[in-house]
Design a protein around this motif. Sequence first.
Motif, PDB file in Angstrom:
ATOM      1  N   VAL A  95       0.856  -1.187   0.000  1.00 39.92           N
ATOM      2  CA  VAL A  95       0.000   0.000   0.000  1.00 39.92           C
ATOM      3  C   VAL A  95       0.890   1.235   0.000  1.00 39.92           C
ATOM      4  CG1 VAL A  95      -1.769   1.299   1.246  1.00 39.92           C
ATOM      5  CG2 VAL A  95      -1.824  -1.210   1.244  1.00 39.92           C
ATOM      6  N   ALA A  96       0.666   2.133  -0.936  1.00 40.85           N
ATOM      7  CA  ALA A  96       1.488   3.332  -1.051  1.00 40.85           C
ATOM      8  C   ALA A  96       1.432   4.160   0.224  1.00 40.85           C
ATOM      9  CB  ALA A  96       1.019   4.167  -2.241  1.00 40.85           C
ATOM     10  N   ASN A  97       2.593   4.659   0.627  1.00 45.46           N
ATOM     11  CA  ASN A  97       2.713   5.580   1.764  1.00 45.46           C
ATOM     12  C   ASN A  97       2.357   4.956   3.111  1.00 45.46           C
ATOM     13  OD1 ASN A  97       3.486   7.791   0.068  1.00 45.46           O
ATOM     14  ND2 ASN A  97       1.319   7.994  -0.518  1.00 45.46           N
ATOM     15  N   ARG A  98       2.415   3.632   3.192  1.00 39.53           N
ATOM     16  CA  ARG A  98       2.165   2.975   4.481  1.00 39.53           C
ATOM     17  C   ARG A  98       3.489   2.618   5.143  1.00 39.53           C
ATOM     18  NH1 ARG A  98      -2.264  -1.702   5.366  1.00 39.53           N
ATOM     19  NH2 ARG A  98      -3.529   0.163   5.008  1.00 39.53           N
ATOM     20  N   ILE A  99       3.632   3.025   6.402  1.00 41.54           N
ATOM     21  CA  ILE A  99       4.812   2.748   7.211  1.00 41.54           C
ATOM     22  C   ILE A  99       4.383   1.799   8.326  1.00 41.54           C
ATOM     23  CG2 ILE A  99       6.672   3.771   8.573  1.00 41.54           C
ATOM     24  CD1 ILE A  99       5.745   6.503   7.286  1.00 41.54           C
ATOM     25  N   VAL A 100       5.133   0.729   8.550  1.00 38.57           N
ATOM     26  CA  VAL A 100       4.739  -0.279   9.530  1.00 38.57           C
ATOM     27  C   VAL A 100       5.875  -0.522  10.514  1.00 38.57           C
ATOM     28  CG1 VAL A 100       4.101  -2.707   9.851  1.00 38.57           C
ATOM     29  CG2 VAL A 100       3.103  -1.397   7.956  1.00 38.57           C
ATOM     30  N   PHE A 101       5.498  -0.628  11.786  1.00 42.24           N
ATOM     31  CA  PHE A 101       6.430  -1.005  12.854  1.00 42.24           C
ATOM     32  C   PHE A 101       5.797  -2.143  13.627  1.00 42.24           C
ATOM     33  CE2 PHE A 101       7.846  -0.207  17.382  1.00 42.24           C
ATOM     34  CZ  PHE A 101       9.117  -0.738  17.216  1.00 42.24           C
ATOM     35  N   THR A 102       6.520  -3.251  13.802  1.00 46.55           N
ATOM     36  CA  THR A 102       5.965  -4.430  14.462  1.00 46.55           C
ATOM     37  C   THR A 102       6.751  -4.758  15.727  1.00 46.55           C
ATOM     38  OG1 THR A 102       7.382  -5.981  13.226  1.00 46.55           O
ATOM     39  CG2 THR A 102       5.270  -5.368  12.224  1.00 46.55           C
ATOM     40  N   GLY A 103       6.113  -5.532  16.616  1.00 42.41           N
ATOM     41  CA  GLY A 103       6.808  -5.984  17.822  1.00 42.41           C
ATOM     42  C   GLY A 103       5.867  -6.122  18.998  1.00 42.41           C
ATOM     43  N   LEU A 104       6.391  -6.626  20.083  1.00 42.07           N
ATOM     44  CA  LEU A 104       5.648  -6.722  21.342  1.00 42.07           C
ATOM     45  C   LEU A 104       5.604  -5.327  21.954  1.00 42.07           C
ATOM     46  CD1 LEU A 104       4.298  -8.700  23.372  1.00 42.07           C
ATOM     47  CD2 LEU A 104       6.537  -8.906  24.466  1.00 42.07           C
ATOM     48  N   MET A 105       4.427  -4.751  22.060  1.00 43.11           N
ATOM     49  CA  MET A 105       4.327  -3.330  22.360  1.00 43.11           C
ATOM     50  C   MET A 105       4.263  -2.989  23.844  1.00 43.11           C
ATOM     51  SD  MET A 105       4.801  -1.702  19.711  1.00 43.11           S
ATOM     52  CE  MET A 105       5.136  -2.349  18.068  1.00 43.11           C
ATOM     53  N   ASN A 106       4.469  -3.979  24.713  1.00 43.36           N
ATOM     54  CA  ASN A 106       4.723  -3.624  26.112  1.00 43.36           C
ATOM     55  C   ASN A 106       6.194  -3.816  26.462  1.00 43.36           C
ATOM     56  OD1 ASN A 106       4.858  -6.394  26.165  1.00 43.36           O
ATOM     57  ND2 ASN A 106       3.416  -6.675  27.852  1.00 43.36           N
ATOM     58  N   HIS A 107       6.994  -4.175  25.452  1.00 44.72           N
ATOM     59  CA  HIS A 107       8.447  -4.247  25.635  1.00 44.72           C
ATOM     60  C   HIS A 107       8.976  -2.812  25.573  1.00 44.72           C
ATOM     61  CE1 HIS A 107      12.428  -5.802  25.658  1.00 44.72           C
ATOM     62  NE2 HIS A 107      12.705  -5.533  24.391  1.00 44.72           N
ATOM     63  N   PRO A 108       9.618  -2.318  26.644  1.00 46.23           N
ATOM     64  CA  PRO A 108       9.965  -0.893  26.704  1.00 46.23           C
ATOM     65  C   PRO A 108      10.679  -0.337  25.480  1.00 46.23           C
ATOM     66  CG  PRO A 108      10.288  -1.895  28.851  1.00 46.23           C
ATOM     67  CD  PRO A 108       9.939  -3.014  27.911  1.00 46.23           C
ATOM     68  N   PRO A 109      11.698  -1.012  24.905  1.00 43.42           N
ATOM     69  CA  PRO A 109      12.331  -0.436  23.707  1.00 43.42           C
ATOM     70  C   PRO A 109      11.356  -0.261  22.543  1.00 43.42           C
ATOM     71  CG  PRO A 109      13.749  -2.105  24.667  1.00 43.42           C
ATOM     72  CD  PRO A 109      12.431  -2.207  25.370  1.00 43.42           C
ATOM     73  N   ASN A 110      10.429  -1.219  22.375  1.00 37.18           N
ATOM     74  CA  ASN A 110       9.453  -1.111  21.294  1.00 37.18           C
ATOM     75  C   ASN A 110       8.448   0.010  21.553  1.00 37.18           C
ATOM     76  OD1 ASN A 110      10.561  -3.229  19.842  1.00 37.18           O
ATOM     77  ND2 ASN A 110       9.157  -4.752  20.668  1.00 37.18           N
ATOM     78  N   ALA A 111       7.953   0.087  22.794  1.00 41.71           N
ATOM     79  CA  ALA A 111       6.994   1.145  23.122  1.00 41.71           C
ATOM     80  C   ALA A 111       7.627   2.520  22.931  1.00 41.71           C
ATOM     81  CB  ALA A 111       6.499   0.967  24.560  1.00 41.71           C
ATOM     82  N   ASP A 112       8.863   2.670  23.386  1.00 42.33           N
ATOM     83  CA  ASP A 112       9.563   3.950  23.219  1.00 42.33           C
ATOM     84  C   ASP A 112       9.734   4.281  21.743  1.00 42.33           C
ATOM     85  OD1 ASP A 112      11.554   6.142  24.307  1.00 42.33           O
ATOM     86  OD2 ASP A 112      12.657   5.046  22.755  1.00 42.33           O
ATOM     87  N   ALA A 113      10.090   3.281  20.936  1.00 42.94           N
ATOM     88  CA  ALA A 113      10.304   3.519  19.507  1.00 42.94           C
ATOM     89  C   ALA A 113       9.017   3.940  18.819  1.00 42.94           C
ATOM     90  CB  ALA A 113      10.870   2.257  18.859  1.00 42.94           C
ATOM     91  N   ALA A 114       7.907   3.293  19.159  1.00 40.68           N
ATOM     92  CA  ALA A 114       6.625   3.641  18.545  1.00 40.68           C
ATOM     93  C   ALA A 114       6.218   5.069  18.894  1.00 40.68           C
ATOM     94  CB  ALA A 114       5.546   2.653  18.993  1.00 40.68           C
ATOM     95  N   ILE A 115       6.375   5.427  20.173  1.00 40.88           N
ATOM     96  CA  ILE A 115       6.004   6.770  20.618  1.00 40.88           C
ATOM     97  C   ILE A 115       6.910   7.815  19.982  1.00 40.88           C
ATOM     98  CG2 ILE A 115       5.887   8.273  22.644  1.00 40.88           C
ATOM     99  CD1 ILE A 115       5.148   5.694  24.253  1.00 40.88           C
ATOM    100  N   TYR A 116       8.200   7.542  19.955  1.00 36.56           N
ATOM    101  CA  TYR A 116       9.165   8.471  19.363  1.00 36.56           C
ATOM    102  C   TYR A 116       8.859   8.719  17.883  1.00 36.56           C
ATOM    103  CZ  TYR A 116      13.575   9.735  17.063  1.00 36.56           C
ATOM    104  OH  TYR A 116      14.520  10.314  16.263  1.00 36.56           O
ATOM    105  N   PHE A 117       8.637   7.643  17.133  1.00 34.61           N
ATOM    106  CA  PHE A 117       8.416   7.809  15.694  1.00 34.61           C
ATOM    107  C   PHE A 117       7.088   8.525  15.427  1.00 34.61           C
ATOM    108  CE2 PHE A 117       7.282   6.658  11.383  1.00 34.61           C
ATOM    109  CZ  PHE A 117       8.496   6.746  10.716  1.00 34.61           C
TER     110      PHE A 117
END
Length: 483
Positions: A268-290
Amino acid sequence: MTYLAPIQQQAEQIVFESARQATATSPADVNVLILNTHLPIFPGGGGVEYLTTLHLASLAPHVGLVSMAHTRADLQKVQGLAEAGAELYLWESPHLDASPVVATRPTAVRQVHTYLRTLVDIFKAGFTRPVDTIVLDGCFRNMAPGLQRALAERPWQALAVIESSAARMIDYLPRQTASVLVMHDVRALVYQRQAATSAHWWQRQWLLYQARRYYAFERAYCQRYDLVTTVSEEDAAWVRAHYRPRKIAVVPLPVDAEYFQPQPGGEVANRIVFTGLMNHPPNADAAIYFAREVLPHIRAIQPDAEFFVVGRHPTAAVQELDRLPGVHVTGGVPDIRPFIASAAVVVVPLRYGSGARQKILEAWGMEKCVVSTTIGAEGLAYDDGINLAIADDTASLAAAVTQALQSPSYRDNLRFAGRAVVLDRHNPLRVAANYYQEVQSAVVAAQCHMPPMRVAIDMRWMLPGMAGGLENLARSFMRELLA
């Protein structure tokens, strides 16, 4: 007292033969018992330990898994391990069929409860243990009955404990021939790097304090285990230099390249995806930061850009991102592949962490364009500009993702080379075979240093023919004990 001489000579001969046979044991005769507080499931959990355990079961005579099942769905997903020959010793939650708890903004009562529970954990941790290891004591209590069953059913030459936060479990267990500590990351490094990203002085000091605790904790236990494994050469070098374990080996993350394979036509054009376990602190921080800092710069140039945060157990802070323009938080999904396939760009904007990222390997397997930070790509065989793009600050991340969204040729330059790395370095059977060889080597080395078993049975009052046959029973008992 001369009647004791034949028994003593026989005991010494049995001890000698037992020690000789243990030293000469074939590497194929290694039973592996795995203690994992997180039930390894696939699909849905990344599959790292699932794939390793699955293929290990085809290599070792017996592979046992002691773990915990919290939901009926997870319990069903792990049955593939039993079908492959793994022996499951699981604690099953009394709430297996309950509806999953969805993280929401905590109420005042819940905030007070969390605060008090944290204080109790800090008190229990004392001045030596990292605070987040306290919860593992409760996990061990749940797992104890299954562990007892496993130890009663057969001998296990190797005992593997998953994650350094659970390393202390070895204190509660009878000594096996060899012990293995599987480190998916170096917790001291995770806390240290997390502190560097913290905006609050008090939080930074607390994280550095936990990093120092973990340094001492991991160092002590790495030196107690016969084998320590890491998922990357970088972590192995750090552990070798700072913790000085007896033996260390690198066991790369396994990826099922047949499951994660290209799905043409779904992008899908212009779709950005980030995957992972979202209560894992590094992943949660990355999602919020981005979502909060990077995406606005991208949408200023590409207004229809969308950011999908895909993964189980999103924290309340991650769920709040769904309110932002262009951000979608999915939570857990039945199948992550359609989301990866739909991505024009897969991003890994981690600002701290350790180990290696399964999410990049999955995206590589599906031949996706990946943009990552250096921390996000750490531990993998990447070449900037060949199989992914590296960007480490807000402006460069936004620029790299924007370029990838706007230029199909740029995406194509990055999308294909990664799958070759997955096929070459992360084949599950090859990873499991190399891991099993390391375990075999650790067992053989430990056997060479094991003292012979010494048994003393006082039979001085059992005169031959006058003890009602108890002397014969004692003789049989001694044979069984030594065997």
